[in-house]
Design an enzyme around this catalytic site. Structure first.
Site, PDB file in Angstrom:
ATOM      1  N   HIS A  49       0.842  -0.941   0.003  1.00 41.62           N
ATOM      2  CA  HIS A  49      -0.070   0.070  -0.107  1.00 41.62           C
ATOM      3  C   HIS A  49       0.918   1.120  -0.026  1.00 41.62           C
ATOM      4  O   HIS A  49       1.781   1.497   0.982  1.00 41.62           O
ATOM      5  CB  HIS A  49      -0.762  -0.016   1.126  1.00 41.62           C
ATOM      6  CG  HIS A  49      -1.814   1.100   1.198  1.00 41.62           C
ATOM      7  ND1 HIS A  49      -2.923   1.125   0.348  1.00 41.62           N
ATOM      8  CD2 HIS A  49      -1.798   2.489   1.729  1.00 41.62           C
ATOM      9  CE1 HIS A  49      -3.998   2.300   0.526  1.00 41.62           C
ATOM     10  NE2 HIS A  49      -3.008   3.000   1.495  1.00 41.62           N
TER      11      HIS A  49
ATOM     12  N   ASP B  38      -6.796  -3.552   3.264  1.00 43.72           N
ATOM     13  CA  ASP B  38      -5.556  -2.726   4.067  1.00 43.72           C
ATOM     14  C   ASP B  38      -5.578  -3.016   5.427  1.00 43.72           C
ATOM     15  O   ASP B  38      -5.131  -2.063   6.241  1.00 43.72           O
ATOM     16  CB  ASP B  38      -5.561  -1.262   3.806  1.00 43.72           C
ATOM     17  CG  ASP B  38      -5.595  -0.741   2.209  1.00 43.72           C
ATOM     18  OD1 ASP B  38      -4.826  -1.812   1.639  1.00 43.72           O
ATOM     19  OD2 ASP B  38      -6.179   0.025   1.819  1.00 43.72           O
TER      20      ASP B  38
ATOM     21  N   GLU C  65       9.075   1.578  -3.161  1.00 47.60           N
ATOM     22  CA  GLU C  65       8.395   0.209  -3.527  1.00 47.60           C
ATOM     23  C   GLU C  65       9.503  -0.763  -4.231  1.00 47.60           C
ATOM     24  O   GLU C  65       9.630  -1.880  -3.847  1.00 47.60           O
ATOM     25  CB  GLU C  65       7.146   0.391  -4.168  1.00 47.60           C
ATOM     26  CG  GLU C  65       5.920   0.975  -3.512  1.00 47.60           C
ATOM     27  CD  GLU C  65       4.676   1.097  -4.431  1.00 47.60           C
ATOM     28  OE1 GLU C  65       3.841   1.342  -3.841  1.00 47.60           O
ATOM     29  OE2 GLU C  65       4.903   1.235  -5.654  1.00 47.60           O
TER      30      GLU C  65
HETATM   31  C1  GAR Z   1       1.581   1.132  -6.255  1.00 46.75           C
HETATM   32  O1  GAR Z   1       2.107   2.351  -5.986  1.00 46.75           O
HETATM   33  C2  GAR Z   1       0.865   0.458  -5.189  1.00 46.75           C
HETATM   34  O2  GAR Z   1       1.545   0.666  -3.867  1.00 46.75           O
HETATM   35  C3  GAR Z   1      -0.614   0.850  -5.268  1.00 46.75           C
HETATM   36  O3  GAR Z   1      -0.726   0.932  -6.536  1.00 46.75           O
HETATM   37  C4  GAR Z   1       0.489   1.274  -7.273  1.00 46.75           C
HETATM   38  C5  GAR Z   1       0.897   0.189  -8.738  1.00 46.75           C
HETATM   39  O4  GAR Z   1       1.756   0.636  -9.312  1.00 46.75           O
HETATM   40  N1  GAR Z   1      -1.362  -0.079  -4.607  1.00 46.75           N
HETATM   41  C6  GAR Z   1      -2.511   0.397  -4.297  1.00 46.75           C
HETATM   42  O5  GAR Z   1      -2.891   1.617  -3.950  1.00 46.75           O
HETATM   43  C7  GAR Z   1      -3.229  -0.575  -3.322  1.00 46.75           C
HETATM   44  N2  GAR Z   1      -4.338   0.129  -2.415  1.00 46.75           N
HETATM   45  P1  GAR Z   1       2.229  -0.084 -10.614  1.00 46.75           P
HETATM   46  O6  GAR Z   1       1.237  -0.832 -11.113  1.00 46.75           O
HETATM   47  O7  GAR Z   1       3.109   0.391 -11.115  1.00 46.75           O
HETATM   48  O8  GAR Z   1       3.123  -1.458  -9.556  1.00 46.75           O
END
Ligand code: GAR
Length: 192
Positions: A104, A145, A174
């Site tokens: 998250h 979450d 991340e």
């Molecule tokens: C990421 O920042 C992840 O943490 C978020 O979506 C993005 C996906 O990026 N997840 C959430 O918000 C879940 N609640 P990506 O598709 O480039 O990996």
């Protein structure tokens, strides 16, 4: 070798970072990428990575056990949610106790829950004037979450930050931490 299944709904940059981290070694591999959107960029990334992709729709996901049974049949050790936006059906959560992790893009329990994903999270953090944000990696239960937190790391939110610039900072965190933390989690799982 441990088997990882990654779920993603959109861009899939985390899914790619995880696949590239693991698919160089022999201890664990991303063997499949699953998505609820056939037009998601993650499907293209899966093709480029030569990883099979599975796309499902809402009724298949919630009204059948097809996906859960597929993961069981494939002897998946760890399910990773990397930007996957649907709540998991309870059959899936129950089939993989402490074997599903999510990332998250904020410091839970703040800025979590239904509708709090991606850009909406960063907009809310900036609008609230928070001095810090960060990432949370947690086990997944049947609520958005709320599962047990495994790892958090923070970054500063500067006065000049926008939702876009904060998103870029969060993505760097991340990529730096999610594959590494998955590595730690998967080492605690006995082979199936
Ligand atoms: C990421 O920042 C992840 O943490 C978020 O979506 C993005 C996906 O990026 N997840 C959430 O918000 C879940 N609640 P990506 O598709 O480039 O990996």
């Amino acid at each position: 070798m441990k088997k990882i299944a990654v779920f993603a709904s959109g861009n899939g940059s985390n899914a790619q970072a995880i696949a590239e981290h693991f698919n160089q070694g022999n201890d664990a591999r991303v063997i499949v990428i699953l998505s609820n959107r056939k037009d998601a960029f993650v499907i293209q990334r899966a093709a480029d990575l030569a990883i099979p992709a599975i796309v499902f729709n809402r009724s298949e996901f919630y009204d059948t056990d097809n996906i859960t049974n597929y993961l069981i049949d494939e002897k998946i050790d760890l399910v990773v949610l990397a930007g996957f936006l649907w709540l998991l059906p309870s059959s899936l959560v129950k089939a993989f106790p402490n074997r599903i992790v999510n990332i998250h893009p904020a410091l839970l329990p703040k800025f979590g829950g239904k509708g709090m994903y991606g850009h909406f999270v960063h907009e809310a953090v900036v609008a609230a004037g928070e001095a810090q944000s960060g990432i949370t990696i947690h086990y997944v239960n049947e609520h958005y979450d709320e599962g047990q937190i495994i790892f958090q790391v923070h970054c500063n939110v500067d006065h000049s930050d926008t939702a876009d610039s904060l998103a870029a900072k969060i993505h760097e965190l991340e990529y730096a931490h999610f594959p590494r933390v998955i590595d730690e989690v998967i080492k605690t799982i006995d082979p199936t």
